[in-house]
Write an enzyme that holds these catalytic residues in place. Structure first.
Site, PDB file in Angstrom:
ATOM      1  N   GLY A   9      -5.911  11.134   7.374  1.00  0.00           N
ATOM      2  CA  GLY A   9      -7.361  11.351   7.364  1.00  0.00           C
ATOM      3  C   GLY A   9      -7.970  11.294   5.974  1.00  0.00           C
ATOM      4  N   GLY A  49      -8.802  12.688   3.105  1.00  0.00           N
ATOM      5  CA  GLY A  49      -8.513  13.946   2.411  1.00  0.00           C
ATOM      6  C   GLY A  49      -9.404  14.169   1.205  1.00  0.00           C
ATOM      7  NE  ARG A  50      -8.056  10.609  -3.424  1.00  0.00           N
ATOM      8  CZ  ARG A  50      -7.558  10.293  -4.579  1.00  0.00           C
ATOM      9  NH1 ARG A  50      -7.995  10.902  -5.647  1.00  0.00           N
ATOM     10  NH2 ARG A  50      -6.638   9.389  -4.681  1.00  0.00           N
ATOM     11  CE  LYS A  75      -9.947   7.077  -3.434  1.00  0.00           C
ATOM     12  NZ  LYS A  75      -9.279   5.778  -3.404  1.00  0.00           N
ATOM     13  NE  ARG A 127     -13.524   4.453  -0.737  1.00  0.00           N
ATOM     14  CZ  ARG A 127     -12.257   4.512  -0.348  1.00  0.00           C
ATOM     15  NH1 ARG A 127     -11.322   3.830  -0.998  1.00  0.00           N
ATOM     16  NH2 ARG A 127     -11.902   5.224   0.701  1.00  0.00           N
ATOM     17  NE  ARG A 157      -9.407   4.735   5.784  1.00  0.00           N
ATOM     18  CZ  ARG A 157      -9.180   4.642   4.496  1.00  0.00           C
ATOM     19  NH1 ARG A 157      -7.996   4.294   4.073  1.00  0.00           N
ATOM     20  NH2 ARG A 157     -10.119   4.903   3.624  1.00  0.00           N
ATOM     21  CG  ASP A 216      -2.523   5.549   5.120  1.00  0.00           C
ATOM     22  OD1 ASP A 216      -1.428   4.972   5.185  1.00  0.00           O
ATOM     23  OD2 ASP A 216      -2.877   6.220   4.137  1.00  0.00           O
ATOM     24  CG  ASN A 217      -3.878   2.960   1.920  1.00  0.00           C
ATOM     25  OD1 ASN A 217      -4.698   3.835   2.212  1.00  0.00           O
ATOM     26  ND2 ASN A 217      -2.894   3.173   1.077  1.00  0.00           N
TER      27      ASN A 217
HETATM   28  P1  AMP Z   1      -3.701   7.153  -0.477  1.00  0.00           P
HETATM   29  O1  AMP Z   1      -2.257   6.919  -0.816  1.00  0.00           O
HETATM   30  O2  AMP Z   1      -4.586   7.358  -1.677  1.00  0.00           O
HETATM   31  O3  AMP Z   1      -4.241   6.137   0.437  1.00  0.00           O
HETATM   32  O4  AMP Z   1      -3.748   8.560   0.271  1.00  0.00           O
HETATM   33  C1  AMP Z   1      -2.945   8.925   1.359  1.00  0.00           C
HETATM   34  C2  AMP Z   1      -3.491  10.166   2.001  1.00  0.00           C
HETATM   35  O5  AMP Z   1      -3.524  11.246   1.057  1.00  0.00           O
HETATM   36  C3  AMP Z   1      -4.909  10.036   2.533  1.00  0.00           C
HETATM   37  O6  AMP Z   1      -4.993  10.808   3.694  1.00  0.00           O
HETATM   38  C4  AMP Z   1      -5.738  10.636   1.421  1.00  0.00           C
HETATM   39  O7  AMP Z   1      -6.967  11.125   1.873  1.00  0.00           O
HETATM   40  C5  AMP Z   1      -4.840  11.761   0.928  1.00  0.00           C
HETATM   41  N1  AMP Z   1      -5.110  12.129  -0.471  1.00  0.00           N
HETATM   42  C6  AMP Z   1      -4.827  11.414  -1.586  1.00  0.00           C
HETATM   43  N2  AMP Z   1      -5.220  12.070  -2.685  1.00  0.00           N
HETATM   44  C7  AMP Z   1      -5.788  13.243  -2.277  1.00  0.00           C
HETATM   45  C8  AMP Z   1      -6.399  14.349  -2.933  1.00  0.00           C
HETATM   46  N3  AMP Z   1      -6.517  14.422  -4.254  1.00  0.00           N
HETATM   47  N4  AMP Z   1      -6.871  15.341  -2.156  1.00  0.00           N
HETATM   48  C9  AMP Z   1      -6.770  15.311  -0.815  1.00  0.00           C
HETATM   49  N5  AMP Z   1      -6.205  14.317  -0.149  1.00  0.00           N
HETATM   50  C10 AMP Z   1      -5.716  13.276  -0.851  1.00  0.00           C
HETATM   51 MG    MG Z   2      -5.533   5.727   1.567  1.00  0.00          MG
END
Ligand code: AMP
Ligand code: MG
Length: 520
Positions: free
Chosen positions: A100, A102-103, A122, A192, A199, A269-270
């Site tokens: 989900g 997360g940020r 973001k 963004r 996704r 998820d990306n």
């Molecule tokens: P990413 O590898 O950046 O695509 O992130 C993978 C997952 O980790 C996604 O669910 C993001 O929302 C979560 N995530 C990455 N960085 C953070 C953060 N600083 N705080 C909260 N969730 C994060």
């Molecule tokens: Mg991501």
């Protein structure tokens, strides 16, 4: 500041019924309402003119206090309900369950000039999906995402866009190299923008939970708004939907291969359902042409997401999406048939992309061999991809012996180009010259065509790092300089020749310049 708000996602899809911002599993819902966190002393660093115009905003708007407040999370647009999206995903080949936003927090949807855009911050604070992390983003990763998304857009690569980058004024604790040396860094927020941030993982999570009802609602919603030309939902339409996603994903990856972009984290998820490049994390640009290269330190052992594997990983990810929507179709033949068509399509499109990089516009059977030979020769020594292909447009089929001299600047260490390697190059240039004789175009036409395909300027990793180092010290000029440079990546820009160079030696092993961690 007047934005034409037209929310669809929150209006038409099921919401999480819990309203408090606690971390949890969110079921039978596509999103959770959550507000951005207020920031301490926000400061706007850069705004994209192309993007604010696309949203129907003026330069005046972009300079206003209201703009600053809205796009750093300090005030809310009237009549909007910000939310975080619920999705899951396969990370490095393993099912990770719920992930989900997360940020990331979606502010609202805007309609302008018949285009629909979702605005998303973001780094704007915690959401129910933040798991163990803080919901924040640091300056370095934000500069990288902001500049790269706009650079990719101008390169003609499908991508999410970026409207703005701001400092939050808050400090964020990060262990950048994962070596136990956590330190405070400046927090930042990027706005963004995309037609949709859906996704593969949004569909996967619902399928994994066997929530077919919400899955169908979400797929029907996606088709209605983003693939409307496919018509009313039916098994046939679902297959066409999958076929379109497959084609778009493939097209995006072919573009990555063309410009030498390595995403770095092709987790499901990306993977955008629209086939846009999304989630700029530890991505990188090929400098030395090397199929085995990945910028992501987290992936350095297996190199799952290396340059040469991106097309194959695209297929792996599409398999996961096919599994997710299978319950709506109930039979495997159609989906399997489409998946089986991928290799043939990928090969054909890759060949045609490589032909265009070589300025070949007719098709010869022998082209595949010419290209394989080139790829092998390019990897014999460290050879800069961007400089090689750009300079190749000066090659003349009448003077094959000049080939090496024309591409000389692309070699990192000239002494590594031994006599036997020189021989290989000369024989490749002979082959290429022979092949060019079969083309109708004049050398000028070929050069012109090649220069529309082979960029002069890409967002090299060290360039990002220079902009980050300056920005960290409070100097934002380089962000703007690179932004302007990368607006016209195919043009000769004599005043910017200093950016048409190989990666400098100091950047070879510096963190952020060659290898990046996921910490951001
Ligand atoms: P990413 O590898 O950046 O695509 O992130 C993978 C997952 O980790 C996604 O669910 C993001 O929302 C979560 N995530 C990455 N960085 C953070 C953060 N600083 N705080 C909260 N969730 C994060
Ligand atoms: Mg991501």
């Amino acid at each position: 500041m007047q934005l034409n708000i037209e929310d669809r996602f929150t209006k038409e899809l099921p919401a999480d019924s819990v309203l408090d911002n606690s971390r949890r599993q969110v079921k039978e819902a596509c999103f959770s309402y959550v507000s951005p966190k207020k920031t301490k002393t926000p400061e706007m660093l850069h705004v994209s003119p192309e993007m604010f115009s696309a949203l129907g905003l003026s330069e005046e708007d972009a300079k206003s206090k209201e703009f600053l407040n809205v796009f750093t999370g300090n005030s809310q647009l009237p009549n909007t309900t910000p939310y975080a999206m619920c999705y899951g995903g396969h990370q490095f080949g393993n099912w990770a369950g719920q992930l989900g936003d997360g940020r990331a927090i979606n502010l609202a949807e805007v309609k302008h000039d018949n285009k629909h855009w979702t605005l998303q911050l973001k780094g704007a604070g915690e959401t129910p999906y933040s798991r163990t992390a803080d919901g924040l983003a640091v300056l370095r990763s934000s500069v990288r995402e902001y500049l790269c998304s706009e650079a990719m857009y101008h390169l003609g690569v499908p991508t999410t866009r970026a409207l703005s980058i701001a400092l939050s004024g808050d400090e964020v604790l990060r262990d950048m190299l994962y070596d136990g040396n956590a330190a405070y860094e400046k927090g930042a927020i990027v706005c963004r923008v995309s037609e949709s941030f859906l996704r593969f993982g949004n569909y996967q999570l619902l399928a994994a939970r066997q929530d077919e009802e919400t899955l169908k609602t979400l797929v029907d919603y996606t088709i209605k708004h983003h693939f409307s030309h496919l018509g009313k939902p039916s098994k046939e339409t679902y297959l066409q939907f999958f076929e379109t996603v497959l084609n778009n994903t493939l097209e995006m990856i072919i573009h990555w291969q063309r410009v030498g972009f390595v995403h770095g984290v092709m987790n499901t998820d990306n993977m955008s359902i629209l086939g846009q490049t999304i989630d700029y994390g530890p991505y990188g640009w090929l400098e030395g042409y090397d199929h085995n290269w990945t910028p992501n330190t987290t992936d350095s052992q297996f190199k799952r997401y290396r340059y040469g594997a991106q097309l194959e990983i695209g297929l792996w990810n599409l398999f996961q999406l096919a599994n997710a929507i299978y319950p709506l179709i109930g039979e495997t033949e159609g989906l399997e048939g489409l998946l089986h068509s991928y290799h043939e399509k990928a090969e054909r499109q890759n060949l045609s992309m490589m032909r265009s990089k070589l300025g070949l516009f007719s098709e010869e059977k022998s082209d595949a061999i010419l290209i394989v030979n080139l790829e092998e020769t390019l990897q014999l020594t460290e050879t800069d991809m961007t400089i090689f292909f750009r300079n190749l447009s000066d090659f003349s089929s009448e003077k094959p012996s000049e080939g090496l001299r024309i591409v000389k600047d692309a070699f990192y260490v000239l002494t590594e180009v031994s006599d036997s390697i020189k021989q290989q190059w000369n024989s490749w240039f002979m082959q290429y010259a022979e092949r060019l004789q079969k083309e109708d175009a004049t050398s000028e036409e070929r050069k012109e065509n090649m220069n529309h395909v082979n960029p002069k300027y890409v967002f090299r990793n060290y360039m990002a790092q220079l902009a980050i180092d300056d920005a960290d010290k409070g100097d934002y000029k380089l962000i703007d300089e690179l932004f302007q440079l990368l607006r016209k990546p195919y043009n000769e820009q004599p005043e910017n020749e200093k950016w048409f160079v190989k990666r400098p030696d100091w950047a070879r092993h510096k963190a952020g310049c060659s290898m990046l961690s996921c910490s951001s």
